[in-house]
Design a protein around this motif. Sequence first.
Motif, PDB file in Angstrom:
ATOM      1  N   THR A 114     -12.685  -7.520  11.631  1.00 50.83           N
ATOM      2  CA  THR A 114     -13.793  -7.843  10.732  1.00 50.83           C
ATOM      3  C   THR A 114     -13.940  -6.832   9.595  1.00 50.83           C
ATOM      4  OG1 THR A 114     -15.374  -6.665  12.127  1.00 50.83           O
ATOM      5  CG2 THR A 114     -15.083  -9.040  12.547  1.00 50.83           C
ATOM      6  N   ILE A 115     -13.146  -5.766   9.628  1.00 50.73           N
ATOM      7  CA  ILE A 115     -13.187  -4.755   8.560  1.00 50.73           C
ATOM      8  C   ILE A 115     -11.922  -4.901   7.720  1.00 50.73           C
ATOM      9  CG2 ILE A 115     -13.208  -2.288   8.019  1.00 50.73           C
ATOM     10  CD1 ILE A 115     -14.617  -1.846  10.728  1.00 50.73           C
ATOM     11  N   HIS A 116     -12.113  -5.172   6.419  1.00 51.05           N
ATOM     12  CA  HIS A 116     -10.959  -5.300   5.520  1.00 51.05           C
ATOM     13  C   HIS A 116     -10.335  -3.917   5.309  1.00 51.05           C
ATOM     14  CE1 HIS A 116      -8.448  -6.817   2.280  1.00 51.05           C
ATOM     15  NE2 HIS A 116      -8.701  -5.663   1.678  1.00 51.05           N
ATOM     16  N   ARG A 117      -9.028  -3.842   5.470  1.00 53.42           N
ATOM     17  CA  ARG A 117      -8.278  -2.627   5.153  1.00 53.42           C
ATOM     18  C   ARG A 117      -7.028  -3.038   4.412  1.00 53.42           C
ATOM     19  NH1 ARG A 117      -9.249  -3.562  10.055  1.00 53.42           N
ATOM     20  NH2 ARG A 117      -7.436  -2.769  11.092  1.00 53.42           N
ATOM     21  N   GLN A 118      -6.738  -2.292   3.341  1.00 52.94           N
ATOM     22  CA  GLN A 118      -5.543  -2.580   2.546  1.00 52.94           C
ATOM     23  C   GLN A 118      -4.909  -1.255   2.144  1.00 52.94           C
ATOM     24  OE1 GLN A 118      -6.336  -5.099  -0.838  1.00 52.94           O
ATOM     25  NE2 GLN A 118      -4.209  -5.045  -1.549  1.00 52.94           N
ATOM     26  N   ARG A 119      -3.585  -1.199   2.290  1.00 55.69           N
ATOM     27  CA  ARG A 119      -2.867   0.027   1.958  1.00 55.69           C
ATOM     28  C   ARG A 119      -1.634  -0.338   1.156  1.00 55.69           C
ATOM     29  NH1 ARG A 119      -2.025   4.447   6.318  1.00 55.69           N
ATOM     30  NH2 ARG A 119      -2.766   6.013   4.883  1.00 55.69           N
ATOM     31  N   LEU A 120      -1.326   0.509   0.177  1.00 58.78           N
ATOM     32  CA  LEU A 120      -0.141   0.331  -0.647  1.00 58.78           C
ATOM     33  C   LEU A 120       0.462   1.698  -0.923  1.00 58.78           C
ATOM     34  CD1 LEU A 120       1.612  -1.599  -2.444  1.00 58.78           C
ATOM     35  CD2 LEU A 120       0.055  -0.993  -4.325  1.00 58.78           C
ATOM     36  N   VAL A 121       1.746   1.826  -0.675  1.00 57.65           N
ATOM     37  CA  VAL A 121       2.482   3.046  -1.017  1.00 57.65           C
ATOM     38  C   VAL A 121       3.371   2.710  -2.208  1.00 57.65           C
ATOM     39  CG1 VAL A 121       4.180   4.743  -0.244  1.00 57.65           C
ATOM     40  CG2 VAL A 121       2.413   3.925   1.336  1.00 57.65           C
ATOM     41  N   VAL A 122       3.264   3.517  -3.264  1.00 53.07           N
ATOM     42  CA  VAL A 122       4.063   3.348  -4.479  1.00 53.07           C
ATOM     43  C   VAL A 122       4.818   4.643  -4.714  1.00 53.07           C
ATOM     44  CG1 VAL A 122       4.035   2.792  -6.939  1.00 53.07           C
ATOM     45  CG2 VAL A 122       2.263   1.852  -5.445  1.00 53.07           C
ATOM     46  N   GLU A 123       6.127   4.556  -4.934  1.00 50.26           N
ATOM     47  CA  GLU A 123       6.939   5.743  -5.172  1.00 50.26           C
ATOM     48  C   GLU A 123       7.847   5.521  -6.369  1.00 50.26           C
ATOM     49  OE1 GLU A 123       7.123   7.480  -0.656  1.00 50.26           O
ATOM     50  OE2 GLU A 123       8.915   6.494  -1.420  1.00 50.26           O
ATOM     51  N   GLY A 124       8.165   6.607  -7.056  1.00 51.60           N
ATOM     52  CA  GLY A 124       9.039   6.445  -8.211  1.00 51.60           C
ATOM     53  C   GLY A 124       9.518   7.751  -8.798  1.00 51.60           C
ATOM     54  N   TYR A 125      10.367   7.586  -9.799  1.00 51.60           N
ATOM     55  CA  TYR A 125      10.889   8.705 -10.576  1.00 51.60           C
ATOM     56  C   TYR A 125      10.215   8.669 -11.941  1.00 51.60           C
ATOM     57  CZ  TYR A 125      14.700   8.562  -7.135  1.00 51.60           C
ATOM     58  OH  TYR A 125      15.445   8.545  -5.977  1.00 51.60           O
ATOM     59  N   PRO A 126       9.382   9.667 -12.246  1.00 58.43           N
ATOM     60  CA  PRO A 126       8.731   9.700 -13.550  1.00 58.43           C
ATOM     61  C   PRO A 126       9.718  10.156 -14.619  1.00 58.43           C
ATOM     62  CG  PRO A 126       8.206  11.695 -12.349  1.00 58.43           C
ATOM     63  CD  PRO A 126       9.032  10.827 -11.424  1.00 58.43           C
ATOM     64  N   SER A 127       9.402   9.852 -15.872  1.00 62.40           N
ATOM     65  CA  SER A 127      10.290  10.283 -16.961  1.00 62.40           C
ATOM     66  C   SER A 127       9.835  11.611 -17.562  1.00 62.40           C
ATOM     67  CB  SER A 127      10.355   9.196 -18.042  1.00 62.40           C
ATOM     68  OG  SER A 127       9.079   9.000 -18.595  1.00 62.40           O
ATOM     69  N   PHE A 128       8.879  12.290 -16.918  1.00 59.03           N
ATOM     70  CA  PHE A 128       8.400  13.592 -17.385  1.00 59.03           C
ATOM     71  C   PHE A 128       7.893  14.388 -16.191  1.00 59.03           C
ATOM     72  CE2 PHE A 128       5.069  10.405 -17.935  1.00 59.03           C
ATOM     73  CZ  PHE A 128       4.013  10.951 -17.221  1.00 59.03           C
ATOM     74  N   VAL A 129       7.712  15.693 -16.378  1.00 60.89           N
ATOM     75  CA  VAL A 129       7.183  16.547 -15.321  1.00 60.89           C
ATOM     76  C   VAL A 129       5.683  16.281 -15.197  1.00 60.89           C
ATOM     77  CG1 VAL A 129       6.777  18.918 -14.577  1.00 60.89           C
ATOM     78  CG2 VAL A 129       8.943  18.307 -15.667  1.00 60.89           C
ATOM     79  N   ILE A 130       5.241  15.965 -14.004  1.00 59.01           N
ATOM     80  CA  ILE A 130       3.841  15.628 -13.750  1.00 59.01           C
ATOM     81  C   ILE A 130       3.024  16.902 -13.561  1.00 59.01           C
ATOM     82  CG2 ILE A 130       2.269  14.481 -12.145  1.00 59.01           C
ATOM     83  CD1 ILE A 130       4.551  12.494 -11.569  1.00 59.01           C
ATOM     84  N   THR A 131       1.892  16.984 -14.273  1.00 59.44           N
ATOM     85  CA  THR A 131       0.978  18.123 -14.172  1.00 59.44           C
ATOM     86  C   THR A 131      -0.307  17.700 -13.474  1.00 59.44           C
ATOM     87  OG1 THR A 131      -0.175  17.669 -16.244  1.00 59.44           O
ATOM     88  CG2 THR A 131       1.864  19.002 -16.374  1.00 59.44           C
ATOM     89  N   ASP A 132      -1.168  18.675 -13.209  1.00 54.87           N
ATOM     90  CA  ASP A 132      -2.447  18.337 -12.588  1.00 54.87           C
ATOM     91  C   ASP A 132      -3.286  17.434 -13.488  1.00 54.87           C
ATOM     92  OD1 ASP A 132      -2.959  20.538 -14.349  1.00 54.87           O
ATOM     93  OD2 ASP A 132      -4.784  20.994 -13.239  1.00 54.87           O
ATOM     94  N   GLU A 133      -3.204  17.627 -14.798  1.00 52.79           N
ATOM     95  CA  GLU A 133      -3.963  16.775 -15.714  1.00 52.79           C
ATOM     96  C   GLU A 133      -3.477  15.325 -15.658  1.00 52.79           C
ATOM     97  OE1 GLU A 133      -6.819  17.451 -17.257  1.00 52.79           O
ATOM     98  OE2 GLU A 133      -6.660  19.359 -16.196  1.00 52.79           O
ATOM     99  N   HIS A 134      -2.167  15.132 -15.537  1.00 53.22           N
ATOM    100  CA  HIS A 134      -1.641  13.773 -15.390  1.00 53.22           C
ATOM    101  C   HIS A 134      -2.211  13.122 -14.127  1.00 53.22           C
ATOM    102  CE1 HIS A 134       1.989  15.315 -17.766  1.00 53.22           C
ATOM    103  NE2 HIS A 134       1.416  14.402 -18.530  1.00 53.22           N
ATOM    104  N   ILE A 135      -2.223  13.872 -13.029  1.00 54.17           N
ATOM    105  CA  ILE A 135      -2.707  13.331 -11.757  1.00 54.17           C
ATOM    106  C   ILE A 135      -4.181  12.966 -11.852  1.00 54.17           C
ATOM    107  CG2 ILE A 135      -3.115  13.839  -9.314  1.00 54.17           C
ATOM    108  CD1 ILE A 135      -0.597  15.658  -9.475  1.00 54.17           C
ATOM    109  N   LYS A 136      -4.986  13.848 -12.418  1.00 51.72           N
ATOM    110  CA  LYS A 136      -6.421  13.566 -12.552  1.00 51.72           C
ATOM    111  C   LYS A 136      -6.660  12.324 -13.411  1.00 51.72           C
ATOM    112  CE  LYS A 136      -7.875  18.351 -11.945  1.00 51.72           C
ATOM    113  NZ  LYS A 136      -8.377  19.558 -12.621  1.00 51.72           N
ATOM    114  N   GLU A 137      -5.957  12.235 -14.524  1.00 48.93           N
ATOM    115  CA  GLU A 137      -6.129  11.078 -15.397  1.00 48.93           C
ATOM    116  C   GLU A 137      -5.640   9.801 -14.703  1.00 48.93           C
ATOM    117  OE1 GLU A 137      -5.544  10.270 -20.016  1.00 48.93           O
ATOM    118  OE2 GLU A 137      -3.609  10.487 -18.975  1.00 48.93           O
ATOM    119  N   TYR A 138      -4.479   9.877 -14.068  1.00 51.42           N
ATOM    120  CA  TYR A 138      -3.922   8.718 -13.360  1.00 51.42           C
ATOM    121  C   TYR A 138      -4.898   8.208 -12.303  1.00 51.42           C
ATOM    122  CZ  TYR A 138      -1.233   6.034 -10.008  1.00 51.42           C
ATOM    123  OH  TYR A 138      -0.817   5.053  -9.140  1.00 51.42           O
ATOM    124  N   LEU A 139      -5.398   9.102 -11.439  1.00 55.72           N
ATOM    125  CA  LEU A 139      -6.295   8.679 -10.372  1.00 55.72           C
ATOM    126  C   LEU A 139      -7.607   8.117 -10.924  1.00 55.72           C
ATOM    127  CD1 LEU A 139      -5.684  11.522  -7.767  1.00 55.72           C
ATOM    128  CD2 LEU A 139      -4.939   9.128  -7.602  1.00 55.72           C
TER     129      LEU A 139
END
Length: 118
Positions: free
Chosen positions: A12-37
């Motif tokens: 009776t409780i909806h749960r949904q999960r998705l795992v996404v993985e990839g190769y970015p075309s640039f080095v990811i920084t903390d600012e990228h992560i904050k903006e992305y999320l």
Amino acid sequence: MPAVDFHDLAPTIHRQRLVVEGYPSFVITDEHIKEYLSKLSVVTDMITLIEPVTHRSDLYGWAGWIHWETSGAHFYSWERPVQFFSVDVYTCKAFDPDAVVAFTEEYFRTTTIVAKPC
């Protein structure tokens, strides 16, 4: 521990999960992560309870997390041995997995991306 047959203990409780993985075309920084999320919250139509939090490991790279009213998302980014990211979205509210994959692919300008609902 021996394998246990997995079955839904709370149908009776909806749960949904998705795992996404990839190769970015640039080095990811903390600012990228904050903006992305933060933008992922809009894509999934989730209500943010706290702004994204990040942390850096000298051995592997950045990690981040965002808390939504209906669960949240974790983000992991490696710089070596290869530039790579992994996102784990877990919610108790339905979202469009295709929209998440398309947004992630565009945001990180991925060279390769894969996704798996869990």
